[in-house]
Design a protein around this motif. Structure first.
Motif: not given
Length: 288
Positions: A82, A86, A90, A140, A142, A150
């Motif tokens: 992750t 990202s 995250v 954030i 993603i 996540p």
């Protein structure tokens, strides 16, 4: 209360160690696996007296330690993926907002209190975790194809806390907390050895002194983060939903402050709002 404070302190020290890993380019996977064995040694030689370890597989909580050991390794690897795909923010949000899972099960399974102050505090805690963890003004982002990672970190972290609560409540005797904690790390370490063996067979394994040292340093606070959490969950007068909420939010709060003091980290306006909300949420949950 002292056990909860010690759990928060131990987990916050882990944050500092991971930051140092990044600075000195320590192989995090190797250090994590070595850390599991050292954490196991801390528990075994420091807290377990006159215990026949051959009876551990006979304990009713032993199957649970197999699950937890596997989850420890799996969630760590998912967190690493992750982070790569990202970003660290995250991972931080997914890990700490997973507190919603054990809190929900604590209220449903153990009929824990749900007063207006407590619910408000829990909701503020989730908002605080998000605001404190993000490091950009845009929040954030993603990619859709990376969303699964996540989500799995969120579920895995929540399941770990929920499983620990269930096992310590149902099966772990008062004098078995150290043995229970040590067994989790032993299982995680054994699974880690399998991973390292696979790397060695593929010619990708290169163990260095700093990776070993990093694992040893990490092992002490990592053991106590679990040991003191279990002891905090056993504290009379504290419900698990209260313990998990305060524990997670306080770790985010204290880790952020350590980041400012030790690593000169720069906080944006959202982070400061998150810190304020974290303090308010802790006060609301602790006094409800």
């Amino acid at each position: 209360m002292i056990y909860l404070l010690l759990s928060i302190l131990s987990s916050s020290v882990i944050f500092v160690i991971f930051k140092l890993f990044q600075k000195y380019r320590v192989d995090t996977l190797q250090a994590i696996i070595i850390n599991y064995f050292f954490a196991c040694m801390v528990g075994f030689f420091g807290y377990i007296k006159n215990t026949d370890v051959t009876i551990i597989p006979e304990k009713l909580w032993f199957p649970g330690t197999l699950v937890l050991g596997a989850l420890f390794i799996s969630v760590f690897n998912l967190a690493a993926i992750t982070t790569q795909k990202s970003g660290l923010s995250v991972v931080s949000v997914a890990t700490k907002m997973s507190v919603a899972i054990p809190v929900f099960f604590g209220i449903i399974l153990y009929n824990e209190s749900t007063g207006i102050l407590k619910i408000t505090g829990i909701l503020l805690a989730l908002v605080a975790v998000y605001l404190t963890s993000i490091k950009t003004t845009t929040g954030i982002k993603i990619k859709k194809e990376n969303l699964i990672f996540p989500l799995l970190v969120f579920l895995g972290s929540g399941i770990i806390d929920t499983t620990i609560k269930y096992l310590e409540t149902t099966y772990v005797a008062e004098d078995e907390v150290a043995l229970f904690s040590t067994s989790i790390f032993a299982i995680a370490g054994m699974i880690g050895i399998v991973i390292l063996t696979g790397q060695a067979l593929m010619g990708k394994l290169r163990i260095t002194g700093k990776n070993i040292l990093g694992g040893i340093i990490l092992g002490v606070p990592n053991y106590f983060s679990i040991y003191f959490l279990v002891m905090a969950l056993r504290t009379e007068g504290f419900e698990s939903s209260t313990v998990f909420t305060i524990n997670n939010v306080a770790i985010v709060l204290f880790s952020t402050l350590l980041g400012i003091l030790l690593f000169k980290e720069h906080l944006i306006k959202k982070n400061w709002i998150g810190i304020l909300l974290a303090i308010v949420s802790i006060l609301l949950v602790a006094t409800s």
